[in-house]
Design an enzyme around this catalytic site. Sequence first.
Site, PDB file in Angstrom:
ATOM      1  N   GLU A  82      -1.852  -5.325   8.765  1.00  0.00           N
ATOM      2  CA  GLU A  82      -1.145  -4.853   9.653  1.00  0.00           C
ATOM      3  C   GLU A  82      -1.865  -5.228  10.978  1.00  0.00           C
ATOM      4  OE1 GLU A  82      -0.327  -0.573   8.973  1.00  0.00           O
ATOM      5  OE2 GLU A  82       0.739  -1.127   7.246  1.00  0.00           O
ATOM      6  N   LYS A 123      -1.457  -9.208   2.947  1.00  0.00           N
ATOM      7  CA  LYS A 123      -0.691  -8.862   4.315  1.00  0.00           C
ATOM      8  C   LYS A 123      -1.552  -7.735   5.040  1.00  0.00           C
ATOM      9  CE  LYS A 123       3.072  -6.306   4.195  1.00  0.00           C
ATOM     10  NZ  LYS A 123       2.720  -4.875   4.839  1.00  0.00           N
ATOM     11  N   GLU A 125       8.765  -4.114  11.195  1.00  0.00           N
ATOM     12  CA  GLU A 125       9.261  -3.010  10.636  1.00  0.00           C
ATOM     13  C   GLU A 125       9.737  -2.151  11.742  1.00  0.00           C
ATOM     14  OE1 GLU A 125       7.559   0.898   7.805  1.00  0.00           O
ATOM     15  OE2 GLU A 125       6.644  -0.956   7.766  1.00  0.00           O
ATOM     16  N   ASP A 178       0.885  -1.288   0.137  1.00  0.00           N
ATOM     17  CA  ASP A 178       0.089  -0.124  -0.102  1.00  0.00           C
ATOM     18  C   ASP A 178       0.936   1.270  -0.033  1.00  0.00           C
ATOM     19  OD1 ASP A 178       0.839  -0.172   2.539  1.00  0.00           O
ATOM     20  OD2 ASP A 178      -1.238  -0.062   3.495  1.00  0.00           O
ATOM     21  N   SER A 179       2.256   1.258   0.109  1.00  0.00           N
ATOM     22  CA  SER A 179       3.157   2.034  -0.239  1.00  0.00           C
ATOM     23  C   SER A 179       3.095   2.630  -1.863  1.00  0.00           C
ATOM     24  CB  SER A 179       4.535   1.718   0.119  1.00  0.00           C
ATOM     25  OG  SER A 179       4.692   0.388  -0.729  1.00  0.00           O
ATOM     26  N   ASP A 228      -1.166  -6.055  -0.005  1.00  0.00           N
ATOM     27  CA  ASP A 228      -1.525  -5.407   1.425  1.00  0.00           C
ATOM     28  C   ASP A 228      -2.985  -5.276   1.194  1.00  0.00           C
ATOM     29  OD1 ASP A 228       0.816  -5.162   2.762  1.00  0.00           O
ATOM     30  OD2 ASP A 228       1.361  -3.119   2.114  1.00  0.00           O
TER      31      ASP A 228
END
Length: 271
Positions: free
Chosen positions: A122, A120, A189, A51-52, A90
């Site tokens: 978070e 993925k 991270e 999602d970066s 993501d």
Amino acid sequence: MSVNKEVKRITTRSLQEMKNRKEKIAMLTAYDYSMATILDDAGLDVLLVGDSASNVMAGHETTLPITLDQMIYHAQSVVRGASRALVLVDLPFGTYQGNSKEALSSAIRIMKESGAHGVKLEGGTEIVESVQRIITAGIPVMGHLGLTPQSIYKFGTYTVRAKEEAEAFKLRTDAKALQEAGCFGVVLEKIPAALAKEVSEELFIPTIGIGAGPHCDGQVLVVNDMIGLTKGFKPRFLRQYVNLYEGILGAAQSYIKDVKSNDFPNEKEQY
């Protein structure tokens, strides 16, 4: 030109076997077909459709604005370019935090519409129910702990996480909870290297570090940062392998000069 031979796809099982034999896992982000093709040819184990993309492709300040539809578009492009690497995607902000039913439908859309190989998420114990529900549907899940960019407004800063004992304890607890829930791996991270080493040794599933030291089972970077496409972004954990910003800038300036002086196209470059 490489000889076209059958390529063996990396799977979640491949990553587990790599951890077991202490072979490091190489992972980079990818957002489009051209880059995915290059990275796949290079031999990357995992391509993360991060999602970066919200930051490096769309110019947003955070990862929060990117939508599920946009993530699926990027994922489709990457899947078309990757014949060997495991492709993970993501789940963007707001598509899984609300409830596990929504999380499952988001993950199903990504898998069905993009052809990716896993997702993925978070977060730790607070998203375990969503993780379990997605895995029950047969979709592989990678966790993500430490600095979780979707929670940036909660943190208020991009500095290192889990330096204090209470947060470090929670991170270790979360990592074990994600493993028990069925995650095949977890990204760590921006946490202290010593803590990342502890977690990597405690878990039987692979850990992938970004700014988490050398003891994780693999490493991931944002490809645009690693190849120097992003101007002025040089955190301590980043190793820039080439400066494409300068290279492309110079090429564009040479092109402008040649067009303005009528040097391009020349006799060989016309019909």
